[in-house]
Motif scaffolding. Structure first.
Motif, PDB file in Angstrom:
ATOM      1  N   GLU A  38       8.123  46.658 -31.847  1.00  0.00           N
ATOM      2  CA  GLU A  38       7.800  47.643 -30.811  1.00  0.00           C
ATOM      3  C   GLU A  38       6.508  48.394 -31.103  1.00  0.00           C
ATOM      4  OE1 GLU A  38      11.267  50.048 -30.095  1.00  0.00           O
ATOM      5  OE2 GLU A  38      12.436  48.316 -29.457  1.00  0.00           O
ATOM      6  N   GLY A  39       5.749  47.948 -32.094  1.00  0.00           N
ATOM      7  CA  GLY A  39       4.438  48.523 -32.366  1.00  0.00           C
ATOM      8  C   GLY A  39       4.471  49.902 -32.996  1.00  0.00           C
ATOM      9  N   LYS A  51       0.001  42.200 -25.873  1.00  0.00           N
ATOM     10  CA  LYS A  51       1.346  42.773 -25.861  1.00  0.00           C
ATOM     11  C   LYS A  51       2.356  41.638 -25.978  1.00  0.00           C
ATOM     12  CE  LYS A  51      -0.155  46.926 -24.509  1.00  0.00           C
ATOM     13  NZ  LYS A  51      -0.144  48.082 -25.366  1.00  0.00           N
ATOM     14  N   ASN A  52       3.557  41.972 -26.421  1.00  0.00           N
ATOM     15  CA  ASN A  52       4.610  40.967 -26.442  1.00  0.00           C
ATOM     16  C   ASN A  52       5.337  40.957 -25.095  1.00  0.00           C
ATOM     17  OD1 ASN A  52       6.331  43.208 -26.541  1.00  0.00           O
ATOM     18  ND2 ASN A  52       6.706  43.009 -28.736  1.00  0.00           N
ATOM     19  N   GLY A  87       6.308  44.138 -23.539  1.00  0.00           N
ATOM     20  CA  GLY A  87       5.228  44.998 -23.072  1.00  0.00           C
ATOM     21  C   GLY A  87       4.733  45.981 -24.111  1.00  0.00           C
ATOM     22  N   THR A  88       5.128  45.782 -25.377  1.00  0.00           N
ATOM     23  CA  THR A  88       4.691  46.686 -26.435  1.00  0.00           C
ATOM     24  C   THR A  88       3.671  46.006 -27.339  1.00  0.00           C
ATOM     25  OG1 THR A  88       6.453  46.030 -27.971  1.00  0.00           O
ATOM     26  CG2 THR A  88       6.943  47.837 -26.454  1.00  0.00           C
ATOM     27  N   ASP A  89       2.939  46.833 -28.080  1.00  0.00           N
ATOM     28  CA  ASP A  89       2.083  46.299 -29.125  1.00  0.00           C
ATOM     29  C   ASP A  89       2.987  45.647 -30.165  1.00  0.00           C
ATOM     30  OD1 ASP A  89      -0.207  47.365 -27.937  1.00  0.00           O
ATOM     31  OD2 ASP A  89      -0.046  49.239 -29.055  1.00  0.00           O
TER      32      ASP A  89
END
Length: 74
Positions: free
Chosen positions: A11-12, A31-32, A35-37
């Protein structure tokens, strides 16, 4: 054997980046699917100390084995 950051679970949060004693963790590109880094471990530099696994608050984001198939290329 190096540890692996599972790109689609990460989740970055980056607690692992600050904790890593050999600076082998870098931010991935884009992003994955969540939708997070996300971050990736450089398998050639990782010393298998396990600190990243201990500090990561996201369950299942880091594995104590080298699994390049689960980690996006940075």
């Amino acid at each position: 054997m190096a540890h692996t950051i599972v790109s689609e679970v990460c989740e970055g949060i980056a607690d692992c980046v600050d904790a890593c004693p050999v600076a082998c963790i870098d931010q991935g590109n884009g992003k994955n699917t969540k939708g997070t880094d996300f971050y990736v471990i450089n398998f050639d530099t990782c010393i298998d100390c396990g600190i990243c696994l201990q500090v990561c608050p996201v369950e299942g984001a880091i594995l104590a084995e080298e699994r390049p198939d689960l980690q996006k290329v940075s």
